[in-house]
Design a protein around this motif. Structure first.
Motif, PDB file in Angstrom:
ATOM      1  N   VAL A   1       0.832  -1.201   0.000  1.00  0.00           N
ATOM      2  CA  VAL A   1       0.000   0.000   0.000  1.00  0.00           C
ATOM      3  C   VAL A   1       0.875   1.262   0.000  1.00  0.00           C
ATOM      4  CG1 VAL A   1      -1.732   1.316   1.293  1.00  0.00           C
ATOM      5  CG2 VAL A   1      -1.950  -1.170   1.083  1.00  0.00           C
ATOM      6  N   LEU A   2       2.004   1.199   0.700  1.00  0.00           N
ATOM      7  CA  LEU A   2       2.929   2.335   0.671  1.00  0.00           C
ATOM      8  C   LEU A   2       3.400   2.609  -0.757  1.00  0.00           C
ATOM      9  CD1 LEU A   2       5.217   1.761   3.802  1.00  0.00           C
ATOM     10  CD2 LEU A   2       3.610   3.644   3.446  1.00  0.00           C
ATOM     11  N   VAL A   3       3.712   1.548  -1.475  1.00  0.00           N
ATOM     12  CA  VAL A   3       4.173   1.689  -2.855  1.00  0.00           C
ATOM     13  C   VAL A   3       3.051   2.213  -3.750  1.00  0.00           C
ATOM     14  CG1 VAL A   3       4.997   0.433  -4.888  1.00  0.00           C
ATOM     15  CG2 VAL A   3       5.936  -0.101  -2.631  1.00  0.00           C
ATOM     16  N   GLU A   4       1.873   1.598  -3.624  1.00  0.00           N
ATOM     17  CA  GLU A   4       0.770   1.909  -4.526  1.00  0.00           C
ATOM     18  C   GLU A   4       0.111   3.264  -4.251  1.00  0.00           C
ATOM     19  OE1 GLU A   4      -1.897  -1.371  -4.141  1.00  0.00           O
ATOM     20  OE2 GLU A   4      -0.626  -2.769  -5.264  1.00  0.00           O
ATOM     21  N   ASN A   5      -0.002   3.612  -2.968  1.00  0.00           N
ATOM     22  CA  ASN A   5      -0.779   4.806  -2.608  1.00  0.00           C
ATOM     23  C   ASN A   5       0.049   5.994  -2.123  1.00  0.00           C
ATOM     24  OD1 ASN A   5      -2.914   3.130  -3.187  1.00  0.00           O
ATOM     25  ND2 ASN A   5      -3.648   2.967  -1.084  1.00  0.00           N
ATOM     26  N   PHE A   6       1.288   5.722  -1.687  1.00  0.00           N
ATOM     27  CA  PHE A   6       2.066   6.795  -1.061  1.00  0.00           C
ATOM     28  C   PHE A   6       3.461   6.958  -1.644  1.00  0.00           C
ATOM     29  CE2 PHE A   6      -1.059   5.371   2.097  1.00  0.00           C
ATOM     30  CZ  PHE A   6      -1.679   6.580   2.407  1.00  0.00           C
ATOM     31  N   ASN A   7       3.665   6.425  -2.856  1.00  0.00           N
ATOM     32  CA  ASN A   7       4.958   6.577  -3.528  1.00  0.00           C
ATOM     33  C   ASN A   7       6.117   6.086  -2.653  1.00  0.00           C
ATOM     34  OD1 ASN A   7       6.516   7.329  -5.784  1.00  0.00           O
ATOM     35  ND2 ASN A   7       6.944   9.364  -4.921  1.00  0.00           N
ATOM     36  N   SER A   8       5.847   5.023  -1.878  1.00  0.00           N
ATOM     37  CA  SER A   8       6.836   4.381  -0.995  1.00  0.00           C
ATOM     38  C   SER A   8       7.277   5.257   0.178  1.00  0.00           C
ATOM     39  CB  SER A   8       8.084   3.937  -1.779  1.00  0.00           C
ATOM     40  OG  SER A   8       7.750   2.920  -2.708  1.00  0.00           O
ATOM     41  N   ILE A   9       6.521   6.312   0.453  1.00  0.00           N
ATOM     42  CA  ILE A   9       6.858   7.218   1.552  1.00  0.00           C
ATOM     43  C   ILE A   9       5.877   7.025   2.700  1.00  0.00           C
ATOM     44  CG2 ILE A   9       7.075   9.635   2.250  1.00  0.00           C
ATOM     45  CD1 ILE A   9       7.802  10.266  -0.668  1.00  0.00           C
ATOM     46  N   VAL A  10       6.397   6.816   3.905  1.00  0.00           N
ATOM     47  CA  VAL A  10       5.541   6.633   5.075  1.00  0.00           C
ATOM     48  C   VAL A  10       4.844   7.946   5.397  1.00  0.00           C
ATOM     49  CG1 VAL A  10       5.481   6.085   7.543  1.00  0.00           C
ATOM     50  CG2 VAL A  10       7.016   4.816   6.013  1.00  0.00           C
ATOM     51  N   PRO A  11       3.512   7.957   5.501  1.00  0.00           N
ATOM     52  CA  PRO A  11       2.784   9.193   5.822  1.00  0.00           C
ATOM     53  C   PRO A  11       3.194   9.748   7.184  1.00  0.00           C
ATOM     54  CG  PRO A  11       1.286   7.460   5.078  1.00  0.00           C
ATOM     55  CD  PRO A  11       2.609   6.810   5.316  1.00  0.00           C
ATOM     56  N   ASP A  12       3.091  11.063   7.318  1.00  0.00           N
ATOM     57  CA  ASP A  12       3.465  11.707   8.575  1.00  0.00           C
ATOM     58  C   ASP A  12       2.238  12.240   9.321  1.00  0.00           C
ATOM     59  OD1 ASP A  12       2.739  13.815   6.995  1.00  0.00           O
ATOM     60  OD2 ASP A  12       4.632  14.901   7.188  1.00  0.00           O
ATOM     61  N   ASN A  13       1.082  11.593   9.074  1.00  0.00           N
ATOM     62  CA  ASN A  13      -0.133  11.997   9.776  1.00  0.00           C
ATOM     63  C   ASN A  13      -0.960  10.765  10.132  1.00  0.00           C
ATOM     64  OD1 ASN A  13      -2.488  11.727   7.605  1.00  0.00           O
ATOM     65  ND2 ASN A  13      -0.688  12.566   6.567  1.00  0.00           N
ATOM     66  N   LEU A  14      -1.713  10.880  11.205  1.00  0.00           N
ATOM     67  CA  LEU A  14      -2.471   9.760  11.745  1.00  0.00           C
ATOM     68  C   LEU A  14      -3.510   9.239  10.761  1.00  0.00           C
ATOM     69  CD1 LEU A  14      -3.098   8.031  14.341  1.00  0.00           C
ATOM     70  CD2 LEU A  14      -4.834   9.742  14.882  1.00  0.00           C
ATOM     71  N   GLU A  15      -4.219  10.134  10.115  1.00  0.00           N
ATOM     72  CA  GLU A  15      -5.321   9.745   9.238  1.00  0.00           C
ATOM     73  C   GLU A  15      -4.860   8.800   8.134  1.00  0.00           C
ATOM     74  OE1 GLU A  15      -4.599  12.836  10.157  1.00  0.00           O
ATOM     75  OE2 GLU A  15      -6.257  13.148  11.567  1.00  0.00           O
ATOM     76  N   GLU A  16      -3.717   9.077   7.535  1.00  0.00           N
ATOM     77  CA  GLU A  16      -3.220   8.220   6.459  1.00  0.00           C
ATOM     78  C   GLU A  16      -2.514   6.982   7.000  1.00  0.00           C
ATOM     79  OE1 GLU A  16      -2.538  11.246   2.733  1.00  0.00           O
ATOM     80  OE2 GLU A  16      -0.910  11.092   4.198  1.00  0.00           O
ATOM     81  N   LEU A  17      -1.824   7.118   8.095  1.00  0.00           N
ATOM     82  CA  LEU A  17      -1.120   5.960   8.661  1.00  0.00           C
ATOM     83  C   LEU A  17      -2.079   4.827   9.002  1.00  0.00           C
ATOM     84  CD1 LEU A  17       1.549   7.632  10.979  1.00  0.00           C
ATOM     85  CD2 LEU A  17       2.031   5.998   9.140  1.00  0.00           C
ATOM     86  N   ILE A  18      -3.222   5.155   9.574  1.00  0.00           N
ATOM     87  CA  ILE A  18      -4.143   4.087  10.002  1.00  0.00           C
ATOM     88  C   ILE A  18      -4.889   3.448   8.834  1.00  0.00           C
ATOM     89  CG2 ILE A  18      -4.407   4.962  12.349  1.00  0.00           C
ATOM     90  CD1 ILE A  18      -7.055   6.188  11.552  1.00  0.00           C
ATOM     91  N   THR A  19      -4.667   3.928   7.611  1.00  0.00           N
ATOM     92  CA  THR A  19      -5.230   3.244   6.441  1.00  0.00           C
ATOM     93  C   THR A  19      -4.322   2.103   5.991  1.00  0.00           C
ATOM     94  OG1 THR A  19      -4.149   4.658   4.769  1.00  0.00           O
ATOM     95  CG2 THR A  19      -6.274   5.416   5.666  1.00  0.00           C
ATOM     96  N   LEU A  20      -3.125   2.027   6.542  1.00  0.00           N
ATOM     97  CA  LEU A  20      -2.182   0.982   6.149  1.00  0.00           C
ATOM     98  C   LEU A  20      -2.522  -0.338   6.835  1.00  0.00           C
ATOM     99  CD1 LEU A  20       1.111   3.068   6.503  1.00  0.00           C
ATOM    100  CD2 LEU A  20      -0.067   2.470   4.369  1.00  0.00           C
ATOM    101  N   PRO A  21      -2.402  -1.456   6.143  1.00  0.00           N
ATOM    102  CA  PRO A  21      -2.669  -2.767   6.744  1.00  0.00           C
ATOM    103  C   PRO A  21      -1.798  -3.012   7.972  1.00  0.00           C
ATOM    104  CG  PRO A  21      -2.509  -2.966   4.360  1.00  0.00           C
ATOM    105  CD  PRO A  21      -2.080  -1.568   4.705  1.00  0.00           C
TER     106      PRO A  21
END
Length: 216
Positions: free
Chosen positions: A96-116
């Motif tokens: 999901v990081l690769v597909e949705n976030f360009n391999s970059i770990v999000p720096d906010n709670l809302e996006e982080l909790i969408t990760l498996p």
């Protein structure tokens, strides 16, 4: 519930007892910390640290982990327990990081909790330790001790998190969680809390502390 003065004193005592605190999960990047934190569920940081060097050598980035053979991941992380589910979580999280976030770990709670495999606890670890964002991490130590001391009446981690966010100054959120974790490992343990040597004994609401003191 504790008064503002009592909370301030508890924070001061814990800060004095544990002046230098940081996550014990060894990592070099937000991706490594995210992966290690997922692996740390129901496992010690020490055990996670024993497997992550090999894991990150084999799979140094989200793309490599996302493309990895699941069995190979399982073999590396087997000793952390629940390795079938954990392997799926970290592989899918990397995907999901690769597909949705360009391999970059999000720096906010809302996006982080969408990760498996990522809940609020894992997200808050990453936010505080990798990005310096004020966050309350509610692990087993924080959950246990915050109730014993009298900072919450809840057992649900999310409710405890919000209780602590209301009581603890925001600039102390990160360190306060770590203070409780260090304190829980060293003194306020689950089965045999060291009440006789507890620096916050006089400020604690734990009913069993008097029995512990008498036994000592």
């Amino acid at each position: 519930m504790k008064t503002h003065a009592e909370i301030k004193k508890i924070c001061r005592i814990l800060r004095t007892s544990y002046p230098d605190v940081k996550t014990q999960l060894i990592h070099k990047t937000p991706f490594e910390l995210l992966t290690a934190t997922i692996l740390s569920a129901q496992c010690t940081d020490k055990q996670v640290n024993s497997v992550t060097p090999e894991l990150f050598k084999e799979f140094p980035c989200p793309k490599a982990l996302a493309d990895a053979d699941l069995k190979k991941i399982e073999n590396i992380i087997r000793s952390t327990g629940f390795f079938h589910n954990k392997a799926k979580h970290i592989k899918n999280c990397a995907r999901v990081l690769v597909e949705n976030f360009n391999s970059i770990v999000p720096d906010n709670l809302e996006e982080l909790i969408t990760l498996p495999g990522v809940g609020r606890k894992t997200a808050n670890v990453v936010l505080s330790a990798a990005f310096g964002v004020p966050a309350i991490v509610v692990d087993t130590h924080v959950k246990r001790i915050s109730k014993r001391i009298g900072l919450t009446k809840h057992t649900d981690p999310v409710k405890i998190e919000f209780d602590l966010m209301r009581l603890i100054p925001e600039n102390n959120w990160k360190d306060f969680s770590l203070h409780l974790i260090y304190f829980g490992r060293e003194i306020c343990m689950a089965r045999k809390p060291g009440c006789f040597c507890c620096p916050v004994y006089d400020l604690c609401d734990y009913p069993e502390k008097f029995k512990k003191k008498a036994e000592f």
